[in-house]
Design a protein around this motif. Sequence first.
Motif, mmCIF file in Angstrom:
data_model
loop_
_atom_site.group_PDB
_atom_site.id
_atom_site.type_symbol
_atom_site.label_atom_id
_atom_site.label_comp_id
_atom_site.label_asym_id
_atom_site.label_seq_id
_atom_site.Cartn_x
_atom_site.Cartn_y
_atom_site.Cartn_z
ATOM 1 N N ARG A 381 0.688 -1.218 0.064
ATOM 2 C CA ARG A 381 0.340 0.312 0.137
ATOM 3 C C ARG A 381 0.839 1.050 -0.141
ATOM 4 N NH1 ARG A 381 -3.026 -4.118 -1.266
ATOM 5 N NH2 ARG A 381 -5.046 -4.850 -0.432
ATOM 6 N N THR A 382 0.495 2.211 -0.588
ATOM 7 C CA THR A 382 1.164 3.240 -0.877
ATOM 8 C C THR A 382 0.237 4.811 -1.233
ATOM 9 O OG1 THR A 382 3.048 2.464 -1.882
ATOM 10 C CG2 THR A 382 2.725 4.500 -2.753
ATOM 11 N N LYS A 383 0.440 5.859 0.089
ATOM 12 C CA LYS A 383 -0.498 6.666 -0.344
ATOM 13 C C LYS A 383 -0.017 7.842 -1.123
ATOM 14 C CE LYS A 383 -3.787 9.683 1.607
ATOM 15 N NZ LYS A 383 -5.139 9.332 1.741
ATOM 16 N N ARG A 384 -1.244 7.939 -2.241
ATOM 17 C CA ARG A 384 -0.876 8.277 -3.667
ATOM 18 C C ARG A 384 -0.489 9.879 -3.764
ATOM 19 N NH1 ARG A 384 1.055 5.782 -8.336
ATOM 20 N NH2 ARG A 384 1.391 4.070 -8.312
ATOM 21 N N LYS A 385 0.413 9.946 -4.341
ATOM 22 C CA LYS A 385 0.460 11.685 -4.249
ATOM 23 C C LYS A 385 0.791 12.444 -5.431
ATOM 24 C CE LYS A 385 3.476 15.357 -3.032
ATOM 25 N NZ LYS A 385 4.297 16.325 -2.346
ATOM 26 N N ILE A 386 -0.506 13.295 -6.081
ATOM 27 C CA ILE A 386 -1.103 13.242 -7.293
ATOM 28 C C ILE A 386 -0.093 14.869 -7.386
ATOM 29 C CG2 ILE A 386 -2.603 14.117 -8.863
ATOM 30 C CD1 ILE A 386 -4.550 12.363 -7.948
ATOM 31 N N ASP A 387 1.123 14.731 -8.638
ATOM 32 C CA ASP A 387 1.693 16.228 -8.226
ATOM 33 C C ASP A 387 0.264 17.194 -8.674
ATOM 34 O OD1 ASP A 387 3.774 15.138 -7.876
ATOM 35 O OD2 ASP A 387 4.620 14.494 -10.161
ATOM 36 N N LYS A 388 0.872 18.307 -7.853
ATOM 37 C CA LYS A 388 -0.501 19.645 -8.507
ATOM 38 C C LYS A 388 -0.051 20.066 -9.854
ATOM 39 C CE LYS A 388 -2.517 19.870 -5.050
ATOM 40 N NZ LYS A 388 -4.163 19.821 -5.245
ATOM 41 N N SER A 389 -0.452 20.637 -10.895
ATOM 42 C CA SER A 389 -0.483 20.656 -12.706
ATOM 43 C C SER A 389 0.118 22.259 -12.629
ATOM 44 C CB SER A 389 -1.566 19.738 -13.162
ATOM 45 O OG SER A 389 -1.306 20.575 -14.677
ATOM 46 N N ASP A 390 0.633 22.927 -13.096
ATOM 47 C CA ASP A 390 0.663 23.883 -13.518
ATOM 48 C C ASP A 390 -0.589 24.463 -15.100
ATOM 49 O OD1 ASP A 390 1.873 23.066 -15.400
ATOM 50 O OD2 ASP A 390 4.136 24.080 -15.606
ATOM 51 N N TYR A 391 -1.433 23.111 -14.800
ATOM 52 C CA TYR A 391 -1.731 23.575 -16.498
ATOM 53 C C TYR A 391 -2.671 24.456 -16.293
ATOM 54 C CZ TYR A 391 -6.404 21.920 -19.723
ATOM 55 O OH TYR A 391 -7.101 21.710 -20.364
ATOM 56 N N HIS A 392 -3.667 25.995 -17.062
ATOM 57 C CA HIS A 392 -5.260 26.142 -16.857
ATOM 58 C C HIS A 392 -5.221 25.808 -18.206
ATOM 59 C CE1 HIS A 392 -3.460 28.072 -13.413
ATOM 60 N NE2 HIS A 392 -2.144 27.923 -13.969
ATOM 61 N N PRO A 393 -6.186 26.297 -18.435
ATOM 62 C CA PRO A 393 -7.227 25.810 -19.836
ATOM 63 C C PRO A 393 -7.500 26.797 -20.933
ATOM 64 C CG PRO A 393 -9.049 25.495 -18.189
ATOM 65 C CD PRO A 393 -7.556 25.749 -17.590
ATOM 66 N N VAL A 394 -6.797 26.514 -22.105
ATOM 67 C CA VAL A 394 -6.591 28.057 -22.958
ATOM 68 C C VAL A 394 -7.409 27.617 -24.622
ATOM 69 C CG1 VAL A 394 -3.747 27.833 -21.897
ATOM 70 C CG2 VAL A 394 -4.384 26.530 -24.074
ATOM 71 N N ILE A 395 -6.938 28.612 -24.649
ATOM 72 C CA ILE A 395 -7.477 29.092 -26.455
ATOM 73 C C ILE A 395 -6.223 28.959 -27.379
ATOM 74 C CG2 ILE A 395 -9.208 29.933 -28.163
ATOM 75 C CD1 ILE A 395 -11.022 31.722 -25.517
ATOM 76 N N SER A 396 -6.709 28.362 -28.304
ATOM 77 C CA SER A 396 -5.567 27.912 -29.164
ATOM 78 C C SER A 396 -5.628 27.334 -30.215
ATOM 79 C CB SER A 396 -4.291 26.618 -28.447
ATOM 80 O OG SER A 396 -5.615 25.329 -28.789
ATOM 81 N N LEU A 397 -5.228 28.078 -31.247
ATOM 82 C CA LEU A 397 -4.862 27.385 -32.566
ATOM 83 C C LEU A 397 -4.124 26.409 -33.673
ATOM 84 C CD1 LEU A 397 -5.742 31.366 -34.034
ATOM 85 C CD2 LEU A 397 -7.785 29.445 -34.232
ATOM 86 N N LEU A 398 -4.156 26.189 -34.311
ATOM 87 C CA LEU A 398 -2.818 24.894 -34.970
ATOM 88 C C LEU A 398 -2.408 26.147 -35.401
ATOM 89 C CD1 LEU A 398 -5.040 22.510 -37.277
ATOM 90 C CD2 LEU A 398 -3.489 22.009 -34.883
ATOM 91 N N GLU A 399 -1.322 26.022 -35.863
ATOM 92 C CA GLU A 399 0.204 27.053 -36.365
ATOM 93 C C GLU A 399 0.431 26.629 -37.197
ATOM 94 O OE1 GLU A 399 2.960 28.498 -34.301
ATOM 95 O OE2 GLU A 399 1.811 28.068 -32.203
ATOM 96 N N VAL A 400 0.144 25.479 -37.681
ATOM 97 C CA VAL A 400 -0.355 24.839 -38.962
ATOM 98 C C VAL A 400 -1.239 24.114 -39.287
ATOM 99 C CG1 VAL A 400 1.805 23.805 -40.885
ATOM 100 C CG2 VAL A 400 2.844 25.180 -39.439
ATOM 101 N N ASP A 401 -2.074 24.769 -40.447
ATOM 102 C CA ASP A 401 -2.962 24.377 -41.009
ATOM 103 C C ASP A 401 -2.670 23.060 -42.253
ATOM 104 O OD1 ASP A 401 -2.944 24.932 -43.275
ATOM 105 O OD2 ASP A 401 -3.795 27.006 -42.684
ATOM 106 N N SER A 402 -4.059 22.342 -42.322
ATOM 107 C CA SER A 402 -4.223 21.418 -43.053
ATOM 108 C C SER A 402 -3.467 21.082 -44.404
ATOM 109 C CB SER A 402 -4.938 20.178 -43.512
ATOM 110 O OG SER A 402 -6.100 20.871 -43.782
ATOM 111 N N GLU A 403 -3.649 23.178 -45.005
ATOM 112 C CA GLU A 403 -3.290 23.220 -45.977
ATOM 113 C C GLU A 403 -1.452 22.695 -46.805
ATOM 114 O OE1 GLU A 403 -5.113 25.767 -49.837
ATOM 115 O OE2 GLU A 403 -6.179 25.781 -47.652
#
Length: 478
Positions: A381-403
């Motif tokens: 048994r191990t007490k699981r520690k979940i790393d705190k994430s620096d993730y934040h929801p963002v709005i993003s675009l593709l830098e290169v489109d399929s064309e």
Amino acid sequence: MDQYKTPLLDQLILHHKKNPISLHVPGHKYGRLLDHPKYSVYRGILQLDATELAGLDDLHSPEGVIKEAETLLSEIYGTERSYFLVNGSTVGNLAMILTVLQKGDIVLVQRNCHKSVLNGIELAQARPVFLGPEYDEDWGVTGSISEAIVAKAMELYPEAKALILTYPSYYGMVNDLEEIIKQAHKADIPVLVDEAHGAHFICGGFFPKSAVMLGADIVVQSAHKTLPAMTMGSYLHLNGKRIAKGRLDHYLHILQSSSPSYPIMASLDIARSYIGTYSAGDHAYLHEQLTYFAAKLSENDGIKVLNYGSQKGDPLKITLQSQTDLNGFEMQEAFAREGIYTELADPLNVLLVLPLLKTGMDYPFAKVITGINRALQSVKRTKRKIDKSDYHPVISLLEVDSEEAQYLTRRKVSLHDAIGEIAAERVTPYPPGIPLLFPGERITDPVMAQIQHLAKSGARFQEGSGICQGEIYIYQSK
């Protein structure tokens, strides 16, 4: 209408009872060619595997029993039109996207969507604007998107032609979808929902509301995931005036097989009847069974049974977080050695998909609990520690489109050297089939860390074949 009726199944059974002599396709001739004993189970299925014969109707131009079955489906879900899909939710996602989007259109899309959604956007040659989902630090996974990020995206891209959402998440998480739909409709933006894991929500009770009930314009569901339908059996539901029905029909004709499987369609008929006759008594019985099962699981100190907190979620999904030395993938393997096969693992968790039982139905929950207890009995048994994430929801675009990508050269580099470059291939852990990278996206430190962590933990990748060898394709800088 009588939801106990199964018009397509009944007609197939009636056809079988005539002992028909097949001088048509398919070539197995109702299983007659397979007379070896080892084919006995398979032959049972083939006896219903017919084609577009008199009385059996035509999926692409339904006028008889298929039309009646789809009408019964539409009645349950309260839609203007509902369709049987025999090529999975994938074909529904492709069809709804091609119906609404054209080349160059801006589309707002939840970033943790299924790969089929991204495939549809690519085929339409539309321009995706990705909306980052919320991150749940207790579960260590991303879930749904917020009203705030949708509102911000619509402010930044008022010309958007559609909003594509995933509801619920693979883990059963839901958000305030109704408010998001209202936001979009106020701007006259149609809402397309991949509700692959929520076909059962329509039966109400203690389940979240279906996207169909909440006002989405098109909803696609994998009936086979939680209802008693065969794999690839799915539904598509259409509501409202924002969608051109003729255009939707056009793409379904193009994308669906011209030789649809009658066993799959019959199973969709059965699944519709099953959910259409779900009663208050069935809800009470199911709730009792699921509550008991979760409580027994919680007695094992080697796992933590995660809950949705104040946010309602799907009770048919139970996520177990390892409290041992085993990561999620290793725990899944340990369960499998006991004959317990689960839906999904990630570095922390294992996901179980439970049955939509009706009153009096038995299911081997006791055997599952015994197997899980045995799998973990000698594990530290191990007490699981979940790393705190620096993730934040963002709005993003593709830098290169399929064309633009058509004129670029790809090269393979190490994962470390790929950070900051533009991805030239998709990286998709499977399950759940949600790409972590899409061609044309900038590869960031957090995303690469997630990919490397998954690879190290034992994840399988359906795309990104070189990931486990420490390599990835990027676009050559100009």
